[in-house]
Scaffold this active site. Structure first.
Site, PDB file in Angstrom:
ATOM      1  N   HIS A 186      16.378  29.207  42.061  1.00 22.05           N
ATOM      2  CA  HIS A 186      16.545  28.945  40.629  1.00 22.05           C
ATOM      3  C   HIS A 186      15.968  30.119  39.832  1.00 22.05           C
ATOM      4  O   HIS A 186      14.769  30.205  39.603  1.00 22.05           O
ATOM      5  CB  HIS A 186      15.826  27.647  40.270  1.00 22.05           C
ATOM      6  N   HIS A 189      17.389  29.471  33.255  1.00 26.46           N
ATOM      7  CA  HIS A 189      16.936  28.443  32.314  1.00 26.46           C
ATOM      8  C   HIS A 189      15.489  28.567  31.844  1.00 26.46           C
ATOM      9  O   HIS A 189      14.837  27.571  31.533  1.00 26.46           O
ATOM     10  CB  HIS A 189      17.169  27.053  32.911  1.00 26.46           C
ATOM     11  N   TYR A 191      12.785  29.519  33.488  1.00 23.08           N
ATOM     12  CA  TYR A 191      11.722  29.265  34.454  1.00 23.08           C
ATOM     13  C   TYR A 191      11.205  30.588  35.022  1.00 23.08           C
ATOM     14  O   TYR A 191      11.567  31.654  34.551  1.00 23.08           O
ATOM     15  CB  TYR A 191      12.218  28.283  35.513  1.00 23.08           C
TER      16      TYR A 191
END
Length: 394
Positions: A186, A189, A191
């Site tokens: 990931h 977004h 992060y």
């Protein structure tokens, strides 16, 4: 390297696709979504049922964000993949999906500054690329279901970054132990990895700040370490260059996306093996009239960005971000994506693949129950087609 793009000239959202070593029967993907049902961060029977319901033979699922370490959390009751108990819990989820004939990847997640001392070991400050806190435009969900301001972050020192890279590597190894078919890193977004890539956040002056090459370095180190540990064909990467979630803004998202893609292409060439896929979220957060945030630029501008990144990447390309049935059909038919990931529509429609095939009505999702901890309500109690109670076709 083996080609992953099918030879058929007229692919549809429901035609088969070969994603590296995986033979998929359709192009509809379960997008990763935080749901807060893993009590004490351990996958349980509620998760088993949730993912089982959304599995199809030859379908591809990506789990919710899964913590790579004790410092990675930013929501209550999100699952981890760094303890034996968590691995054992995930095994039951994976087994349920595999029994349905599905393919499932674990999304590896570290929220970075999108956390709070209450989630951190010994009440420490969250780690990031910067000292800057996320603005008051955004609030963090606390364990008692209230919302609070994000605190000031602590920037990682360069010598600490290899430790975080190792956390990702170990999490990937643990995911394979749990039976997952692969993992998704990931890097989107707002992060941790995105906090290093976006120049609206990263204000460093060391080798991890400034230039595009420096800002992409952390992500590439993670990809390299994970690919070396479990094989490139089991690794997917998610990015969102044009998303401003959690203040994750960049002055030139087009160039940032191309810089990441250039480096991933080079890595694939050096490894002699493709990654499983690149997953890109576009800045559109509307599905069937249920808006999650404000406008994010013109549709024409967004489409041009996505086409640019899609054209540059050598390998399987997954798109996500407010796709309806028609938009998903068009994306595949026009060659703008190989696979389309659906999020909120999959929450309220466990049999979404069947509904999209039939162009049937859809249940409306209830946003108020997205992040509650009830193991059934708003989680596994949405009806399938045979149970009726669906909304009219849109």
């Amino acid at each position: 390297m083996a080609e992953t793009t099918p030879s058929a000239d007229k692919s549809t959202l429901f035609s088969p696709y070969k994603m590296g070593n995986f033979n998929l029967s359709h192009r509809v993907v379960l997008a990763p979504m935080t749901r807060c049902r893993a009590l004490n961060s351990i996958p349980n029977e509620a998760l088993v049922e949730y993912y089982r319901q959304r599995s199809t033979a030859g379908g591809f699922l990506i789990t919710e964000g899964t913590m790579i370490s004790p410092t990675a959390a930013g929501f209550p009751h999100v699952p981890g993949i760094f303890t034996t108990e968590q691995i054992e819990g995930w095994k039951k989820v994976v087994d349920a999906v595999h029994k349905q004939g599905g393919v499932i990847f674990c999304q590896l997640w570290h929220v970075g500054r999108a956390s709070h001392q209450v989630y951190q070991p010994n009440g420490a400050a969250p780690i990031s690329s910067t000292t800057k806190a996320i603005s008051n435009k955004w609030k963090i969900l606390m364990p008692d279901a209230t919302y609070n301001a994000y605190p000031q972050a602590r920037p990682l020192a360069p010598h600490e970054i290899p430790n975080i890279v190792e956390d990702y590597r170990l999490a990937a190894v643990n995911a394979i132990k749990a039976g997952f078919d692969g993992i998704e890193i990931h890097g989107a977004h707002g992060y941790l990895l995105d906090q290093f890539m976006k120049d609206g956040i990263n204000d460093r002056t060391d080798e991890y700040g400034g230039s595009l090459a420096n800002r992409c370095k952390f992500l590439l180190q993670v990809v390299q370490a994970v690919a070396a540990a479990i094989g490139a064909a089991r690794v997917g990467v998610r990015i969102s260059p044009a998303i401003d979630h959690l203040d994750a803004m960049d002055s030139d998202p087009r160039s940032l996306g191309l810089a990441v893609i250039e480096r991933l292409n080079k890595l694939q060439f050096e490894l002699g093996s493709k990654l499983s896929y690149l997953h890109v979220t576009q800045p559109r957060y509307t599905a069937y009239g249920q808006t999650e945030s404000g406008p994010h630029g013109s549709e024409e501008e967004v489409a041009k960005l996505m086409k640019t990144w899609r054209g540059a990447y050598v390998g399987t390309f997954i798109c996500s971000g407010g796709y309806t049935r028609q938009l998903g059909v068009e994306a595949v038919a026009q060659g703008d994506a190989d696979l389309v990931a659906y999020g909120r529509l999959f929450i309220s429609n466990p049999d979404l693949v069947s509904r999209l095939r039939l162009n049937a009505g859809l249940n409306r999702y209830v946003r108020a129950s997205f992040y509650t901890h009830d193991p059934v309500v708003g989680y596994t109690d949405y009806p399938s087609l045979e149970k009726g109670n669906v909304m009219s076709r849109l």
